[in-house]
Design a protein around this motif. Structure first.
Motif, PDB file in Angstrom:
ATOM      1  N   TYR A 118       0.704  -0.697   2.993  1.00  0.00           N
ATOM      2  CA  TYR A 118      -0.345  -0.113   2.159  1.00  0.00           C
ATOM      3  C   TYR A 118      -0.957   1.133   2.782  1.00  0.00           C
ATOM      4  CZ  TYR A 118      -0.342  -4.154  -0.952  1.00  0.00           C
ATOM      5  OH  TYR A 118       0.011  -5.107  -1.862  1.00  0.00           O
ATOM      6  N   TRP A 119      -1.032   1.184   4.111  1.00  0.00           N
ATOM      7  CA  TRP A 119      -1.680   2.303   4.802  1.00  0.00           C
ATOM      8  C   TRP A 119      -1.002   3.632   4.500  1.00  0.00           C
ATOM      9  CZ3 TRP A 119      -6.315   1.187   6.038  1.00  0.00           C
ATOM     10  CH2 TRP A 119      -6.643  -0.107   6.429  1.00  0.00           C
ATOM     11  N   ALA A 120       0.266   3.600   4.137  1.00  0.00           N
ATOM     12  CA  ALA A 120       0.969   4.841   3.787  1.00  0.00           C
ATOM     13  C   ALA A 120       0.300   5.532   2.602  1.00  0.00           C
ATOM     14  CB  ALA A 120       2.429   4.542   3.466  1.00  0.00           C
ATOM     15  N   LEU A 121      -0.382   4.759   1.749  1.00  0.00           N
ATOM     16  CA  LEU A 121      -1.010   5.327   0.554  1.00  0.00           C
ATOM     17  C   LEU A 121      -2.195   6.230   0.888  1.00  0.00           C
ATOM     18  CD1 LEU A 121      -0.715   2.255  -1.794  1.00  0.00           C
ATOM     19  CD2 LEU A 121       0.604   4.372  -1.865  1.00  0.00           C
ATOM     20  N   LEU A 122      -2.692   6.189   2.111  1.00  0.00           N
ATOM     21  CA  LEU A 122      -3.723   7.143   2.519  1.00  0.00           C
ATOM     22  C   LEU A 122      -3.184   8.573   2.458  1.00  0.00           C
ATOM     23  CD1 LEU A 122      -5.400   5.319   5.545  1.00  0.00           C
ATOM     24  CD2 LEU A 122      -6.428   5.812   3.322  1.00  0.00           C
ATOM     25  N   PHE A 123      -1.863   8.718   2.466  1.00  0.00           N
ATOM     26  CA  PHE A 123      -1.241  10.036   2.407  1.00  0.00           C
ATOM     27  C   PHE A 123      -0.752  10.374   1.000  1.00  0.00           C
ATOM     28  CE2 PHE A 123      -1.139   8.790   6.792  1.00  0.00           C
ATOM     29  CZ  PHE A 123      -1.617   9.934   7.417  1.00  0.00           C
ATOM     30  N   SER A 124      -1.300   9.699   0.008  1.00  0.00           N
ATOM     31  CA  SER A 124      -0.917   9.969  -1.385  1.00  0.00           C
ATOM     32  C   SER A 124      -1.341  11.371  -1.818  1.00  0.00           C
ATOM     33  CB  SER A 124      -1.518   8.925  -2.314  1.00  0.00           C
ATOM     34  OG  SER A 124      -2.923   8.975  -2.270  1.00  0.00           O
ATOM     35  N   TRP A 125      -2.180  12.020  -1.060  1.00  0.00           N
ATOM     36  CA  TRP A 125      -2.625  13.383  -1.362  1.00  0.00           C
ATOM     37  C   TRP A 125      -1.631  14.435  -0.879  1.00  0.00           C
ATOM     38  CZ3 TRP A 125      -2.747  16.533   2.772  1.00  0.00           C
ATOM     39  CH2 TRP A 125      -2.813  15.940   4.028  1.00  0.00           C
ATOM     40  N   ALA A 126      -0.737  14.055   0.000  1.00  0.00           N
ATOM     41  CA  ALA A 126       0.129  15.028   0.660  1.00  0.00           C
ATOM     42  C   ALA A 126       1.138  15.650  -0.304  1.00  0.00           C
ATOM     43  CB  ALA A 126       0.868  14.361   1.817  1.00  0.00           C
ATOM     44  N   PRO A 127       1.371  16.946  -0.159  1.00  0.00           N
ATOM     45  CA  PRO A 127       2.387  17.590  -0.994  1.00  0.00           C
ATOM     46  C   PRO A 127       3.766  16.960  -0.758  1.00  0.00           C
ATOM     47  CG  PRO A 127       1.093  19.215   0.215  1.00  0.00           C
ATOM     48  CD  PRO A 127       0.721  17.873   0.749  1.00  0.00           C
ATOM     49  N   VAL A 128       4.581  16.955  -1.747  1.00  0.00           N
ATOM     50  CA  VAL A 128       5.961  16.475  -1.753  1.00  0.00           C
ATOM     51  C   VAL A 128       6.052  14.948  -1.641  1.00  0.00           C
ATOM     52  CG1 VAL A 128       8.249  16.645  -0.705  1.00  0.00           C
ATOM     53  CG2 VAL A 128       6.787  18.666  -0.791  1.00  0.00           C
ATOM     54  N   ILE A 129       5.405  14.346  -0.693  1.00  0.00           N
ATOM     55  CA  ILE A 129       5.559  12.902  -0.456  1.00  0.00           C
ATOM     56  C   ILE A 129       4.526  12.057  -1.198  1.00  0.00           C
ATOM     57  CG2 ILE A 129       4.164  12.820   1.632  1.00  0.00           C
ATOM     58  CD1 ILE A 129       7.262  11.001   1.889  1.00  0.00           C
ATOM     59  N   GLY A 130       3.362  12.622  -1.514  1.00  0.00           N
ATOM     60  CA  GLY A 130       2.267  11.842  -2.082  1.00  0.00           C
ATOM     61  C   GLY A 130       2.568  11.190  -3.415  1.00  0.00           C
ATOM     62  N   ASP A 131       3.095  11.960  -4.346  1.00  0.00           N
ATOM     63  CA  ASP A 131       3.406  11.404  -5.674  1.00  0.00           C
ATOM     64  C   ASP A 131       4.455  10.301  -5.592  1.00  0.00           C
ATOM     65  OD1 ASP A 131       1.610  13.290  -6.553  1.00  0.00           O
ATOM     66  OD2 ASP A 131       3.134  14.665  -7.294  1.00  0.00           O
ATOM     67  N   PRO A 132       5.541  10.517  -4.853  1.00  0.00           N
ATOM     68  CA  PRO A 132       6.523   9.439  -4.714  1.00  0.00           C
ATOM     69  C   PRO A 132       5.983   8.197  -3.995  1.00  0.00           C
ATOM     70  CG  PRO A 132       7.544  11.534  -4.209  1.00  0.00           C
ATOM     71  CD  PRO A 132       6.075  11.781  -4.338  1.00  0.00           C
ATOM     72  N   LEU A 133       4.995   8.369  -3.113  1.00  0.00           N
ATOM     73  CA  LEU A 133       4.384   7.195  -2.467  1.00  0.00           C
ATOM     74  C   LEU A 133       3.751   6.286  -3.510  1.00  0.00           C
ATOM     75  CD1 LEU A 133       2.647   8.611   0.741  1.00  0.00           C
ATOM     76  CD2 LEU A 133       4.423   6.863   0.672  1.00  0.00           C
ATOM     77  N   CYS A 134       2.999   6.885  -4.430  1.00  0.00           N
ATOM     78  CA  CYS A 134       2.344   6.092  -5.477  1.00  0.00           C
ATOM     79  C   CYS A 134       3.378   5.450  -6.397  1.00  0.00           C
ATOM     80  CB  CYS A 134       1.391   6.973  -6.286  1.00  0.00           C
ATOM     81  SG  CYS A 134       0.035   7.646  -5.324  1.00  0.00           S
ATOM     82  N   LEU A 135       4.408   6.193  -6.738  1.00  0.00           N
ATOM     83  CA  LEU A 135       5.476   5.661  -7.573  1.00  0.00           C
ATOM     84  C   LEU A 135       6.173   4.491  -6.883  1.00  0.00           C
ATOM     85  CD1 LEU A 135       7.033   6.334 -10.284  1.00  0.00           C
ATOM     86  CD2 LEU A 135       8.697   7.453  -8.801  1.00  0.00           C
ATOM     87  N   ALA A 136       6.461   4.649  -5.597  1.00  0.00           N
ATOM     88  CA  ALA A 136       7.131   3.589  -4.835  1.00  0.00           C
ATOM     89  C   ALA A 136       6.252   2.347  -4.730  1.00  0.00           C
ATOM     90  CB  ALA A 136       7.504   4.095  -3.439  1.00  0.00           C
ATOM     91  N   ALA A 137       4.936   2.541  -4.610  1.00  0.00           N
ATOM     92  CA  ALA A 137       4.027   1.389  -4.540  1.00  0.00           C
ATOM     93  C   ALA A 137       4.105   0.560  -5.818  1.00  0.00           C
ATOM     94  CB  ALA A 137       2.597   1.855  -4.286  1.00  0.00           C
ATOM     95  N   GLY A 138       4.161   1.226  -6.956  1.00  0.00           N
ATOM     96  CA  GLY A 138       4.322   0.498  -8.213  1.00  0.00           C
ATOM     97  C   GLY A 138       5.691  -0.145  -8.324  1.00  0.00           C
ATOM     98  N   TRP A 139       6.710   0.582  -7.928  1.00  0.00           N
ATOM     99  CA  TRP A 139       8.079   0.087  -7.992  1.00  0.00           C
ATOM    100  C   TRP A 139       8.260  -1.160  -7.130  1.00  0.00           C
ATOM    101  CZ3 TRP A 139      12.322   0.976  -4.308  1.00  0.00           C
ATOM    102  CH2 TRP A 139      13.561   0.625  -4.835  1.00  0.00           C
ATOM    103  N   LEU A 140       7.583  -1.177  -5.982  1.00  0.00           N
ATOM    104  CA  LEU A 140       7.660  -2.333  -5.089  1.00  0.00           C
ATOM    105  C   LEU A 140       6.692  -3.449  -5.491  1.00  0.00           C
ATOM    106  CD1 LEU A 140       7.964  -0.451  -1.690  1.00  0.00           C
ATOM    107  CD2 LEU A 140       9.757  -1.727  -2.888  1.00  0.00           C
ATOM    108  N   ARG A 141       5.947  -3.219  -6.567  1.00  0.00           N
ATOM    109  CA  ARG A 141       4.989  -4.208  -7.094  1.00  0.00           C
ATOM    110  C   ARG A 141       3.916  -4.559  -6.060  1.00  0.00           C
ATOM    111  NH1 ARG A 141       8.512  -2.558 -10.304  1.00  0.00           N
ATOM    112  NH2 ARG A 141       9.265  -3.784 -12.050  1.00  0.00           N
ATOM    113  N   MET A 142       3.458  -3.532  -5.339  1.00  0.00           N
ATOM    114  CA  MET A 142       2.367  -3.749  -4.392  1.00  0.00           C
ATOM    115  C   MET A 142       1.104  -4.069  -5.192  1.00  0.00           C
ATOM    116  SD  MET A 142       3.308  -0.681  -1.715  1.00  0.00           S
ATOM    117  CE  MET A 142       2.179  -1.130  -0.406  1.00  0.00           C
ATOM    118  N   ARG A 143       0.202  -4.822  -4.595  1.00  0.00           N
ATOM    119  CA  ARG A 143      -1.022  -5.236  -5.290  1.00  0.00           C
ATOM    120  C   ARG A 143      -1.860  -4.015  -5.671  1.00  0.00           C
ATOM    121  NH1 ARG A 143      -1.911  -8.769  -0.713  1.00  0.00           N
ATOM    122  NH2 ARG A 143      -3.799  -7.563  -0.496  1.00  0.00           N
TER     123      ARG A 143
END
Length: 151
Positions: A97-122
């Motif tokens: 979950y801590w990786a989501l603190l970098f959801s603001w980062a260019p290039v990687i941030g948007d895919p982080l949020c997408l991956a969190a949903g894809w992995l069915r994180m809470r």
């Protein structure tokens, strides 16, 4: 009814905070774009409090990140291929979950949020960490632009 929509259009066009919210939202989705210019333009107007500007930008950007999370929920296959996976997936696998603190980062941030949903994180931990990351980003931008004494 046309008059109502016309009045709504005028209100939206005149509101810098609305524009900031919309650009924050859109820049956090998988669409290309950035909200930094809108943030700095709104700040330079000296029309709104710094707190309001940071909160509106954070809200729009957080909702955009959550849109990516919800899109990730629609992706059916959750098989993980470490060797060929996207960098965002590797970050989430490594930091959780801590990786989501970098959801603001260019290039990687948007895919982080997408991956969190894809992995069915809470949802709630995702919401909190995405919002904290985006809030810290906007606070840092305002601090750099207007001085940290304005925060």
């Amino acid at each position: 009814m046309d008059a109502v929509f016309q009045q709504l259009g005028v209100w939206l066009a005149d509101s810098a905070l609305t524009l900031l919210f919309v650009t924050g939202f859109l820049s956090a989705t998988l669409l290309p774009g950035g909200s930094e210019a809108a943030l700095l333009a709104t700040l330079s107007l000296n029309q709104y409090s710094v707190t309001s500007i940071i909160l509106v930008a954070t809200l729009g950007n957080t909702l955009g990140g959550l849109t990516n999370y919800w899109l990730g929920l629609w992706i059916p296959n959750r098989t993980q291929d470490e060797k060929h996976g996207h960098k965002a997936l590797q970050w989430i696998n490594k930091y959780g979950y801590w990786a989501l603190l970098f959801s603001w980062a260019p290039v990687i941030g948007d895919p982080l949020c997408l991956a969190a949903g894809w992995l069915r994180m809470r949802f709630i931990p995702c919401l909190i960490l995405i919002a904290i990351g985006k809030l810290l980003r906007y606070a840092a931008l305002v601090g750099l632009f207007a001085g940290f004494g304005t925060l």
